[in-house]
Design a protein around this motif. Structure first.
Motif, mmCIF file in Angstrom:
data_model
loop_
_atom_site.group_PDB
_atom_site.id
_atom_site.type_symbol
_atom_site.label_atom_id
_atom_site.label_comp_id
_atom_site.label_asym_id
_atom_site.label_seq_id
_atom_site.Cartn_x
_atom_site.Cartn_y
_atom_site.Cartn_z
ATOM 1 N N PHE A 1 0.828 -1.204 0.000
ATOM 2 C CA PHE A 1 0.000 0.000 0.000
ATOM 3 C C PHE A 1 0.864 1.256 0.000
ATOM 4 N N SER A 2 1.913 1.254 0.832
ATOM 5 C CA SER A 2 2.801 2.417 0.865
ATOM 6 C C SER A 2 3.489 2.623 -0.473
ATOM 7 N N VAL A 3 3.858 1.496 -1.095
ATOM 8 C CA VAL A 3 4.521 1.599 -2.400
ATOM 9 C C VAL A 3 3.587 2.230 -3.419
ATOM 10 N N ILE A 4 2.344 1.794 -3.385
ATOM 11 C CA ILE A 4 1.363 2.374 -4.312
ATOM 12 C C ILE A 4 1.189 3.866 -4.057
ATOM 13 N N GLN A 5 1.147 4.213 -2.788
ATOM 14 C CA GLN A 5 1.006 5.622 -2.405
ATOM 15 C C GLN A 5 2.185 6.441 -2.901
ATOM 16 N N MET A 6 3.384 5.928 -2.662
ATOM 17 C CA MET A 6 4.618 6.595 -3.097
ATOM 18 C C MET A 6 4.622 6.805 -4.602
ATOM 19 N N THR A 7 4.155 5.772 -5.319
ATOM 20 C CA THR A 7 4.196 5.854 -6.784
ATOM 21 C C THR A 7 3.431 7.058 -7.294
ATOM 22 N N VAL A 8 2.261 7.289 -6.750
ATOM 23 C CA VAL A 8 1.481 8.405 -7.271
ATOM 24 C C VAL A 8 2.125 9.746 -6.900
ATOM 25 N N PHE A 9 2.760 9.796 -5.713
ATOM 26 C CA PHE A 9 3.503 11.020 -5.372
ATOM 27 C C PHE A 9 4.553 11.295 -6.446
ATOM 28 N N LEU A 10 5.275 10.241 -6.810
ATOM 29 C CA LEU A 10 6.347 10.414 -7.785
ATOM 30 C C LEU A 10 5.793 10.769 -9.160
ATOM 31 N N ILE A 11 4.641 10.201 -9.493
ATOM 32 C CA ILE A 11 4.056 10.487 -10.803
ATOM 33 C C ILE A 11 3.694 11.965 -10.918
ATOM 34 N N TRP A 12 3.138 12.512 -9.880
ATOM 35 C CA TRP A 12 2.773 13.935 -9.939
ATOM 36 C C TRP A 12 4.000 14.833 -10.047
ATOM 37 N N ILE A 13 5.145 14.334 -9.653
ATOM 38 C CA ILE A 13 6.366 15.129 -9.795
ATOM 39 C C ILE A 13 6.646 15.425 -11.266
ATOM 40 N N PHE A 14 6.201 14.534 -12.153
ATOM 41 C CA PHE A 14 6.361 14.817 -13.586
ATOM 42 C C PHE A 14 5.689 16.138 -13.931
ATOM 43 N N VAL A 15 4.485 16.355 -13.397
ATOM 44 C CA VAL A 15 3.764 17.595 -13.684
ATOM 45 C C VAL A 15 4.508 18.783 -13.064
ATOM 46 N N ALA A 16 5.007 18.588 -11.853
ATOM 47 C CA ALA A 16 5.751 19.667 -11.201
ATOM 48 C C ALA A 16 6.978 20.049 -12.038
ATOM 49 N N LEU A 17 7.690 19.048 -12.529
ATOM 50 C CA LEU A 17 8.872 19.334 -13.350
ATOM 51 C C LEU A 17 8.473 20.006 -14.655
ATOM 52 N N SER A 18 7.365 19.583 -15.227
ATOM 53 C CA SER A 18 6.946 20.215 -16.490
ATOM 54 C C SER A 18 6.624 21.687 -16.246
ATOM 55 N N LEU A 19 6.033 21.971 -15.097
ATOM 56 C CA LEU A 19 5.695 23.355 -14.767
ATOM 57 C C LEU A 19 6.950 24.178 -14.515
ATOM 58 N N THR A 20 7.925 23.563 -13.841
ATOM 59 C CA THR A 20 9.183 24.260 -13.600
ATOM 60 C C THR A 20 9.869 24.611 -14.917
ATOM 61 N N LEU A 21 9.843 23.669 -15.838
ATOM 62 C CA LEU A 21 10.486 23.921 -17.128
ATOM 63 C C LEU A 21 9.827 25.089 -17.836
ATOM 64 N N VAL A 22 8.498 25.057 -17.921
ATOM 65 C CA VAL A 22 7.817 26.054 -18.738
ATOM 66 C C VAL A 22 7.659 27.395 -18.008
ATOM 67 N N TRP A 23 7.488 27.370 -16.703
ATOM 68 C CA TRP A 23 7.280 28.600 -15.940
ATOM 69 C C TRP A 23 8.558 29.058 -15.246
ATOM 70 N N GLY A 24 9.136 28.162 -14.482
ATOM 71 C CA GLY A 24 10.313 28.538 -13.708
ATOM 72 C C GLY A 24 11.491 28.932 -14.581
ATOM 73 N N TYR A 25 11.766 28.171 -15.610
ATOM 74 C CA TYR A 25 12.946 28.431 -16.434
ATOM 75 C C TYR A 25 12.659 29.305 -17.633
ATOM 76 N N THR A 26 11.469 29.146 -18.254
ATOM 77 C CA THR A 26 11.213 29.902 -19.476
ATOM 78 C C THR A 26 10.347 31.129 -19.231
ATOM 79 N N GLY A 27 9.659 31.158 -18.089
ATOM 80 C CA GLY A 27 8.867 32.334 -17.778
ATOM 81 C C GLY A 27 7.511 32.383 -18.462
ATOM 82 N N ILE A 28 7.050 31.244 -18.946
ATOM 83 C CA ILE A 28 5.716 31.200 -19.556
ATOM 84 C C ILE A 28 4.710 30.820 -18.476
ATOM 85 N N PHE A 29 3.715 31.672 -18.288
ATOM 86 C CA PHE A 29 2.754 31.390 -17.211
ATOM 87 C C PHE A 29 1.712 30.387 -17.676
#
Lengths: 288, 244, 368
Positions: C44-72
């Motif tokens: 169960f914990s592994v399953i829980q962890m997995t989804v946390f990690l999956i959402w990090i993909f979205v966080a990284l995509s946002l960092t790339l487009v907003w944090g680094y490129t400045g596109i809101f």
């Protein structure tokens, strides 16, 4: 349904949509037009107004007073928001947009925790009118009248009072206004509270025809938002023009394919308008 | 450069009837402008004469209401800004806009990396030397003095080896020493064959640097001439003192 | 060892956090701990962890487009959702045919990218920028929520789109072919996500510390100026936007495969706010800030939700978020790094002083 009744139906939907858009966006437009702040918690100010009115009404207050209570309550929430958060973010428009998004979530959940997912609403006053197969609630045109009245009040406030003069000077050029002795901080605060009260009044006015729930705000925010942007910085002309345009599209769409299509078409039209003229319909009213 | 030189060589930059109207306001009015390769031109005129608008049209920031712009023999009137830069134009606008949070070296990297992955150390060093900022290569641009920021921006502009450099008030806010340095810098650029147009208010700067001056007034070309001719021209003095 | 540090140099630079041996050792340790996690925790914990990690993909995509490129771009969830829905639809249809979801995974990355390319073209080549990009991308996300909510009874091939309830018949991620196709259960899914995430992180580090990083940051810092150096910023922004959409889409596919489920609310206004909250609190201009922000806040949310009440948890999160914007506009991680760097510089100074004080020849010179 015969032609006249269909037409009446469409007209009724458009008028209804117009008043909803105008009411929902007026407060946001003032805040955006004045300070360039995009308050994503605006929907929740509407929600606060609806709850205020519903609670007051439940306590037995007459309808009109209940609605005023909703407005005032939203104004108070607006004041707290402005003093605690907004005032530090005037020169950071994106951060203020993001911060108010956070506040929106907080307010939604507080309402959920305090009042539960449902809340008894207010009955629709004034009854309805019929014509053949067409029937509509009399409250709808009343809403339209209320919307326009608030617009007129806003116009009066900004054009005929000393505060309005100070406010307009601050919009034009905050630095110059300040150097002429205008307390721009106070102007911003009062404007934000005024905008919040308008939102609250909108919520109160929506309470009889909407489901009073914590997520009430989310049904209005994005439409209010795009109406403001499509309208542009000129609140007095741009916002009603934008409400009219978008309600035509929304109404037509709803008639054709249901509420959902109406909403989608409105948003798509708004996106196209933003692309064509980011400064909104206001730029067609301003001569250069 | 003699008058004959200026008139016989193919111009590097030419505008024909260039006009810009903003609603009812005519900012630039039917300007015919010619610049020879390697020529240094000063563009002067009272406030509101249209100098900045003219520059912005050359850069592509404003599109002309009427008229054409020809650069190195090609019509660039409708070209996008970045296309014009790629053809060999470089611009430094009035407001200083270096990248404030990046270091001096990083600032230079940006234009230098446009066509290659890494800017050659040598080139960076050479540019830093030209603007006397070698010791400040790791300083954050925001921490430079105003004059140093101007120089940094000029260095960034020339890093692309342009054939034409447009400078809008490069010495604004500079000390007298810094202004003299800037004179030297610009003269070294024209010595290398770069055509330069400088918009300036500082009359002593103009006196030191100018060969041929174009005077704008109310969006039109008021007159042209050498420094001596312009200084002696009473009409020019009058427009500066204001006809308001 | 020095060959290793030379190749590591490509992953280092001013644009990301962590440019020392200490960092890389810490990084390897962290990855090791993450890899060992399933051995010490229950499924169960592994399953829980997995989804946390999956959402990090979205966080990284946002960092790339907003944090680094400045596109809101406030619409990364739109790409997440498109990726998820496409995986569900294509996967649900093809699993019976090919026995695998290879094509589905590919579609889930390409469709959001294509969508982003079109939307990006519409915006950037139309010179739409700043807050208007925020409004348009947010609107697009909500439009997609509206559209997917209205698909009750709509079936694409074998897959019932399910309206507001979404699709809950999504197959596991199954890669391979026919009989030998491998279906990713909870633990294999966890490891796949970890591997992909580490690869994404390193890949972004490499790209952002090189030429591309400079260009994106230049666009963020001063778009108009960068254009005046001859950069076609419309094209560059389009590329960054599309790349970020592909990353978010991949996250969406993994999410849908993970839970065998996708539904409209991921593109709603509440969920769309979450990646914004994570990267703003963590530090939107750094990859590490995005990763830690996303992970810690999700963890906090879940913990609070189980001990308090999920609504109170959200309130706490919201408050943390607002306070963080006011007090730490650059985010928590950069603030911590500044603190650590200051302490390190102090330590260096102390060492230098100690050396100078303790060494006689340093003061007296050559005592001959």
């Amino acid at each position: 349904m015969p032609l006249i009744e269909s037409l009446l139906n469409v007209l009724s939907v458009i008028v209804s949509s117009f008043s909803t858009l105008l009411l929902a966006s007026l407060g946001l437009a003032i805040i955006f037009g004045m300070m360039g702040i995009i308050n994503l918690a605006h929907g929740e100010f509407i929600m606060v107004g609806a709850y205020g009115a519903a609670i007051a009404n439940q306590q037995g207050m007459p309808l009109a007073i209940s609605m005023l209570v909703g407005g005032v309550l939203a104004g108070i929430v607006g004041l707290i928001t402005e003093r605690l958060v907004i005032q530090y973010l005037y020169d950071r428009p994106i951060d203020s947009m993001v911060a108010t998004w956070g506040i929106s979530i907080i307010l939604t959940k507080i309402a959920l925790v305090a009042f539960g997912p449902n809340f008894p609403g207010i009955g629709t006053p004034f009854g309805s009118v019929r014509y053949g197969g067409f029937s509509a609630s009399i409250y709808r045109p009343v809403l339209a009248v209320a919307a326009i009245s608030l617009l007129v009040v806003t116009y009066y406030l900004f054009m005929n009072t000393e505060f309005g003069l100070h406010a307009r000077a601050t919009i034009q050029d905050a630095d110059t206004a300040r150097s002429m002795g205008i307390d721009t901080t106070r102007v911003y605060a009062i404007t934000f509270v005024f905008g919040s009260m308008l939102a609250g009044l909108a919520g109160s006015l929506f309470a009889p025809i909407a489901t009073v729930s914590p997520t009430l705000g989310s049904s209005y925010i994005i439409e209010a938002f795009v109406t403001v942007i499509v309208g542009g910085a000129n609140v007095l002309l741009g916002t009603p023009a934008s409400s009219a345009l978008l309600s035509l599209i929304n109404g037509g769409g709803s008639q054709w394919g249901g509420t959902l299509l109406g909403r989608v078409l409105l948003l798509v039209a708004a996106i196209l308008m933003i692309r064509i003229q980011p400064r909104g319909l206001s730029s067609y009213f301003i001569n250069r | 450069m003699t008058d004959t030189d200026r008139r016989t060589s193919d111009p590097i930059l030419e505008t024909d009837g260039l006009t810009k109207r903003f609603g009812g306001l005519v900012a630039v009015d039917d300007v015919d402008f010619r610049l020879a390769p390697g020529e240094l031109r000063c563009l002067i005129g009272p406030n509101g004469a249209g100098k900045s608008t003219f520059f912005k049209m050359l850069a592509g920031r404003h599109s002309p209401t009427e008229g054409t712009i020809t650069f190195k023999g090609e019509d660039i009137t409708d070209a996008l800004p970045h296309e014009r830069i790629r053809r060999g134009m470089s611009i430094k606008f009035q407001d200083v806009s270096v990248y404030p949070e990046l270091t001096v070296t990083e600032n230079l990297q940006i234009p230098l990396q446009r066509d290659r992955k890494r800017a050659p150390e040598q080139r960076v060093d050479e540019l830093l030397g030209r603007i006397s900022l070698r010791e400040k290569r790791t300083v954050i641009a925001d921490e430079l003095s105003h004059g140093e920021q101007q120089w940094l921006e000029i260095a960034m502009a020339i890093s692309l080896d342009p054939d034409l450099l447009l400078l809008d008030e490069p010495t604004a806010g500079m000390t007298i020493e810094e202004t003299d340095e800037t004179v030297n810098l610009i003269q070294s650029l024209t010595a290398e064959g770069m055509a330069v147009i400088v918009v300036e208010h500082d009359i002593s700067f103009v006196r030191q640097i100018a060969e041929w001056i174009t005077v704008l007034h109310n969006g039109e070309v008021f007159t042209e001439g050498t420094v001596e001719e312009i200084e002696a021209d009473e009409d020019v003095q009058r427009i500066y003192l204001g006809e308001e | 060892m020095s060959r290793l540090s030379n190749s590591l140099r490509a992953f280092e630079g001013q644009h990301t956090i962590g440019n020392s041996r200490r960092f890389w050792i810490g990084f390897c340790l962290a990855v090791l701990l993450v890899l060992l996690f399933p051995f010490v925790a229950g499924v169960f914990s592994v399953i829980q962890m997995t989804v946390f990690l999956i959402w990090i993909f979205v966080a990284l995509s946002l960092t790339l487009v907003w944090g680094y490129t400045g596109i809101f771009s406030f619409g990364q969830n739109a790409f997440f959702g498109v990726g998820g829905y496409l995986f569900a639809i294509v996967g649900g249809n093809l699993i019976e045919v090919t026995g695998a979801t290879n094509v589905a995974l590919l579609a889930a990355i390409l469709a959001p990218a294509l969508f982003a390319a079109l939307l990006g073209y519409f915006m950037f080549y139309g010179r739409v920028s700043g807050v208007y990009v925020a409004i348009i991308t947010l609107s697009v996300t909500l439009i997609l929520e509206l559209i997917t909510s209205s698909t009750t009874g709509v079936t694409l091939g074998r897959v019932d789109l399910g309206g507001y309830n979404g699709i809950n018949t999504v197959p596991n991620l199954t890669l391979g072919y026919g009989e030998t196709a491998f279906s990713f259960g909870p633990v294999p899914m966890y490891y796949l996500v970890v591997v992909l995430l580490v690869a994404l992180y390193l890949g972004l580090r490499y790209v952002l510390n090189g030429h591309t990083g400079y260009v994106l940051i230049a666009i963020r810092e001063d778009e108009a100026r960068t254009e005046m150096f001859g950069y076609d910023i419309r094209w560059l922004k389009l590329q960054a936007f599309t790349a970020s959409a592909a990353i978010a889409g991949l996250g969406g596919a993994l999410y849908t495969a993970w839970g065998n489920f996708i539904s409209p609310p991921v593109m709603g206004i509440l969920v769309a706010a979450l990646p914004l909250i994570w990267v703003t609190v963590g530090g939107r201009q750094t990859l590490l800030g995005a990763i830690l922000g996303a992970f810690v806040l999700q963890y906090l949310d879940t913990t609070l939700a189980s001990s308090l009440n999920s609504d109170y948890a959200v309130i706490v999160l919201g408050i943390i978020f607002v306070v963080s914007i006011l007090v730490l506009p650059n985010g928590v991680i950069p603030q911590i790094m500044t603190y650590l760097n200051d302490r390190a510089t102090d330590d260096e100074h102390d060492e230098q002083n100690a050396q100078e004080a303790g060494s006689p020849t340093a003061i007296g010179g050559d005592e001959n």
